[in-house]
Design an enzyme around this catalytic site. Structure first.
Site, PDB file in Angstrom:
ATOM      1  N   ASN A 269      24.152  41.309  44.361  1.00 44.99           N
ATOM      2  CA  ASN A 269      24.834  42.314  45.170  1.00 44.99           C
ATOM      3  C   ASN A 269      24.052  43.614  45.019  1.00 44.99           C
ATOM      4  O   ASN A 269      24.161  44.289  43.996  1.00 44.99           O
ATOM      5  CB  ASN A 269      26.275  42.478  44.652  1.00 44.99           C
ATOM      6  CG  ASN A 269      27.023  43.593  45.364  1.00 44.99           C
ATOM      7  OD1 ASN A 269      26.550  44.130  46.363  1.00 44.99           O
ATOM      8  ND2 ASN A 269      28.190  43.953  44.835  1.00 44.99           N
ATOM      9  N   TRP A 270      23.265  43.914  46.035  1.00 43.51           N
ATOM     10  CA  TRP A 270      22.412  45.105  45.952  1.00 43.51           C
ATOM     11  C   TRP A 270      23.225  46.387  46.097  1.00 43.51           C
ATOM     12  O   TRP A 270      22.711  47.474  45.855  1.00 43.51           O
ATOM     13  CB  TRP A 270      21.338  45.075  47.046  1.00 43.51           C
ATOM     14  CG  TRP A 270      20.286  44.011  46.889  1.00 43.51           C
ATOM     15  CD1 TRP A 270      20.223  43.022  45.934  1.00 43.51           C
ATOM     16  CD2 TRP A 270      19.121  43.837  47.712  1.00 43.51           C
ATOM     17  NE1 TRP A 270      19.107  42.244  46.120  1.00 43.51           N
ATOM     18  CE2 TRP A 270      18.407  42.720  47.209  1.00 43.51           C
ATOM     19  CE3 TRP A 270      18.613  44.493  48.832  1.00 43.51           C
ATOM     20  CZ2 TRP A 270      17.210  42.261  47.785  1.00 43.51           C
ATOM     21  CZ3 TRP A 270      17.429  44.046  49.410  1.00 43.51           C
ATOM     22  CH2 TRP A 270      16.736  42.938  48.884  1.00 43.51           C
ATOM     23  N   LYS A 271      24.450  46.284  46.540  1.00 40.39           N
ATOM     24  CA  LYS A 271      25.303  47.464  46.790  1.00 40.39           C
ATOM     25  C   LYS A 271      24.556  48.458  47.696  1.00 40.39           C
ATOM     26  O   LYS A 271      23.782  48.037  48.548  1.00 40.39           O
ATOM     27  CB  LYS A 271      25.740  48.108  45.474  1.00 40.39           C
ATOM     28  CG  LYS A 271      26.339  47.093  44.503  1.00 40.39           C
ATOM     29  CD  LYS A 271      27.056  47.741  43.372  1.00 40.39           C
ATOM     30  CE  LYS A 271      27.487  46.672  42.378  1.00 40.39           C
ATOM     31  NZ  LYS A 271      28.381  47.169  41.370  1.00 40.39           N
TER      32      LYS A 271
ATOM     33  N   HIS B  78      35.256  42.966  47.149  1.00 38.61           N
ATOM     34  CA  HIS B  78      34.656  43.526  45.933  1.00 38.61           C
ATOM     35  C   HIS B  78      35.545  44.680  45.443  1.00 38.61           C
ATOM     36  O   HIS B  78      36.115  45.419  46.249  1.00 38.61           O
ATOM     37  CB  HIS B  78      33.240  44.025  46.235  1.00 38.61           C
ATOM     38  CG  HIS B  78      32.480  44.367  45.000  1.00 38.61           C
ATOM     39  ND1 HIS B  78      32.668  45.554  44.323  1.00 38.61           N
ATOM     40  CD2 HIS B  78      31.560  43.671  44.286  1.00 38.61           C
ATOM     41  CE1 HIS B  78      31.885  45.562  43.247  1.00 38.61           C
ATOM     42  NE2 HIS B  78      31.202  44.429  43.202  1.00 38.61           N
TER      43      HIS B  78
ATOM     44  N   GLY C 102      25.114  42.496  39.942  1.00 30.85           N
ATOM     45  CA  GLY C 102      24.892  43.803  40.554  1.00 30.85           C
ATOM     46  C   GLY C 102      23.565  44.385  40.077  1.00 30.85           C
ATOM     47  O   GLY C 102      22.500  44.041  40.585  1.00 30.85           O
ATOM     48  N   GLY C 103      23.640  45.233  39.051  1.00 23.62           N
ATOM     49  CA  GLY C 103      22.462  45.961  38.557  1.00 23.62           C
ATOM     50  C   GLY C 103      21.229  45.090  38.362  1.00 23.62           C
ATOM     51  O   GLY C 103      20.126  45.448  38.798  1.00 23.62           O
TER      52      GLY C 103
ATOM     53  N   SER D 231      28.193  42.871  34.641  1.00 26.72           N
ATOM     54  CA  SER D 231      27.121  43.123  33.663  1.00 26.72           C
ATOM     55  C   SER D 231      26.410  41.860  33.200  1.00 26.72           C
ATOM     56  O   SER D 231      26.009  41.753  32.040  1.00 26.72           O
ATOM     57  CB  SER D 231      27.659  43.921  32.471  1.00 26.72           C
ATOM     58  OG  SER D 231      28.158  45.174  32.912  1.00 26.72           O
TER      59      SER D 231
ATOM     60  N   GLY E 208      29.236  47.058  36.130  1.00 22.47           N
ATOM     61  CA  GLY E 208      28.381  48.235  36.025  1.00 22.47           C
ATOM     62  C   GLY E 208      28.579  49.021  34.741  1.00 22.47           C
ATOM     63  O   GLY E 208      28.117  50.158  34.627  1.00 22.47           O
TER      64      GLY E 208
ATOM     65  N   GLU F 233      34.893  47.499  44.373  1.00 27.28           N
ATOM     66  CA  GLU F 233      34.528  48.832  44.881  1.00 27.28           C
ATOM     67  C   GLU F 233      35.087  49.046  46.289  1.00 27.28           C
ATOM     68  O   GLU F 233      35.476  50.148  46.661  1.00 27.28           O
ATOM     69  CB  GLU F 233      32.996  49.004  44.845  1.00 27.28           C
ATOM     70  CG  GLU F 233      32.503  49.148  43.414  1.00 27.28           C
ATOM     71  CD  GLU F 233      31.084  48.672  43.167  1.00 27.28           C
ATOM     72  OE1 GLU F 233      30.328  48.444  44.125  1.00 27.28           O
ATOM     73  OE2 GLU F 233      30.734  48.508  41.972  1.00 27.28           O
TER      74      GLU F 233
ATOM     75  N   GLU G 124      35.457  38.865  38.815  1.00 28.83           N
ATOM     76  CA  GLU G 124      34.751  40.055  38.360  1.00 28.83           C
ATOM     77  C   GLU G 124      35.738  41.020  37.721  1.00 28.83           C
ATOM     78  O   GLU G 124      36.358  41.841  38.424  1.00 28.83           O
ATOM     79  CB  GLU G 124      34.089  40.758  39.554  1.00 28.83           C
ATOM     80  CG  GLU G 124      33.061  39.931  40.282  1.00 28.83           C
ATOM     81  CD  GLU G 124      32.009  40.817  40.919  1.00 28.83           C
ATOM     82  OE1 GLU G 124      30.847  40.669  40.583  1.00 28.83           O
ATOM     83  OE2 GLU G 124      32.367  41.692  41.729  1.00 28.83           O
TER      84      GLU G 124
HETATM   85  C1  PEP Z   1      29.066  43.604  40.945  1.00 24.58           C
HETATM   86  O1  PEP Z   1      29.206  44.737  41.357  1.00 24.58           O
HETATM   87  O2  PEP Z   1      29.370  42.643  41.657  1.00 24.58           O
HETATM   88  C2  PEP Z   1      28.528  43.438  39.593  1.00 24.58           C
HETATM   89  C3  PEP Z   1      28.767  42.331  38.973  1.00 24.58           C
HETATM   90  O3  PEP Z   1      27.819  44.508  39.077  1.00 24.58           O
HETATM   91  P1  PEP Z   1      27.053  44.567  37.663  1.00 24.58           P
HETATM   92  O4  PEP Z   1      26.319  43.268  37.496  1.00 24.58           O
HETATM   93  O5  PEP Z   1      26.140  45.729  37.786  1.00 24.58           O
HETATM   94  O6  PEP Z   1      28.107  44.744  36.615  1.00 24.58           O
END
Ligand code: PEP
Length: 253
Positions: free
Chosen positions: A9-11, A98, A237-238, A216, A176, A100, A170
Site C-alpha cells: 500500500n503505497w498510500k 483502510h 505500508g512503509g 509494521s 505505521g 486511514e 490491520e
Molecule cells: C498499512 O497502512 O496498510 C500498513 C500496514 O502500514 P505499515 O506497514 O506502514 O504499518
C-alpha cells in the site's frame, strides 16, 4: 490451497516517475527472485495505475490495485475514483476500508458494504481492511469489534461473492507505528476471523479466503508472522516503498 498474497500500500507517496521506478524494480526482482507461488500486488495512487499496470505485465506474479473506489458507479462525485476507472487503468485489486480512510474520510461499514459489492460486480478483488484501535484492544473488545466490521460490511454477500474477497487484519495501533502485533496476537485474530467466516459462509468458503496481516510488517518480522497457520500474506505500508524490503518480505514465505 489459499492464495499467498503480499500487497503493498503505497498510500500518498511517490511522484509518478518515482512510482514507475519503484514498480520497475519490483517487477525485475519479482522475476529474478520472488517465490512463484506468492502473488504481489502494488496498490498505487490512482494516478500511477495505468502506467504501473503496463510495467506489471512483464511479471507473472505482479498485479496492481487501487487504494479505494467510490460506491457510486459514475457521476458528480468530484475527486472520486470509480470501479470502472480503476479496472480500465489495469487494477485487479482494490483496498477497501483502510483505517486511514475510515478515520480521515469517515467511511462507514455500510458504505464499505456497497463498495465491496460494486468492486466484485466490476471484477475487482476487494482487499477488505478491518482492525481495532489500541483503546478497543485494551478494553479486550477487539474480537467483537472486528467481527462487527465483518458482519456489517461482508455478511450480506453470497458465499460465492465472499470467496472472492481478501481480508486484511490491520490493528490500527500497529499501522505505521513500528509496533507489530505479536505472531500470537495476529494468529488469534486471524483464527477468529476465519471462524466467524465459517459460521456465516461455511467451512469450505472460510478455508479458501486469504487473510492478510498488516501493521509494521517488515523483513525482520515477516517470517514469524507469515508462518502462522491463518496468516496468508501481508498488507505492507512503509516497507512497500522500498523494492528490496518488499521483495524480501515475499521471500520470507
Ligand atoms: C498499512 O497502512 O496498510 C500498513 C500496514 O502500514 P505499515 O506497514 O506502514 O504499518
Amino acid at each position: 490451497m489459499r492464495k499467498k498474497i503480499i500487497a503493498g500500500n503505497w498510500k500518498m507517496n511517490k511522484t509518478l516517475s518515482e512510482g514507475l521506478s519503484l514498480a520497475s524494480e519490483v517487477v525485475n526482482m519479482a522475476n529474478d527472485e520472488a517465490p512463484s507461488d506468492v502473488t504481489l500486488v502494488l496498490c498505487t495512487p490512482a494516478i500511477h495505475l495505468s502506467q504501473v499496470s503496463a510495467i506489471a505485465k512483464d511479471a507473472k506474479t505482479v498485479f496492481v490495485g487501487a487504494q479505494n473506489i467510490s460506491e457510486h458507479e459514475s457521476g458528480a462525485y468530484t475527486g472520486d475514483l470509480s470501479a470502472d476507472m480503476a479496472k480500465s487503468a489495469g487494477a485487479s485489486f482494490v483496498i477497501l476500508g483502510h483505517s486511514e480512510r475510515r478515520e480521515y474520510h469517515f467511511e462507514t461499514n455500510t458504505q464499505l458494504a456497497e463498495r465491496v459489492k460494486l468492486a466484485l460486480a466490476k471484477g475487482l478483488t476487494p482487499i477488505f481492511c478491518c482492525g481495532e484501535s489500541l483503546e478497543t484492544r485494551e478494553a479486550n473488545e477487539h474480537v467483537e469489534f472486528v467481527n462487527n466490521q465483518l458482519k456489517e460490511s461482508l455478511f450480506d454477500l453470497s458465499a460465492e461473492q465472499m470467496s472472492q474477497v481478501v481480508i486484511a487484519y490491520e490493528p490500527i495501533w500497529a499501522i505505521g507505528t513500528g509496533v507489530t502485533a505479536s505472531s500470537d496476537q495476529a494468529q488469534e485474530m486471524h483464527k477468529s476471523i476465519r471462524t466467524s467466516l465459517a459460521s456465516n459462509f461455511g467451512e469450505d468458503v472460510a478455508e479458501g479466503i486469504s487473510i492478510l496481516y498488516g501493521g509494521s510488517m517488515k523483513p525482520a518480522n515477516a517470517e514469524e508472522l507469515l508462518a502462522q497457520p491463518d496468516v496468508d500474506g501481508g498488507l505492507i505500508g512503509g516497507a512497500s516503498l522500498k523494492s528490496r524490503d518488499f521483495i524480501d518480505i515475499a521471500k520470507s514465505y
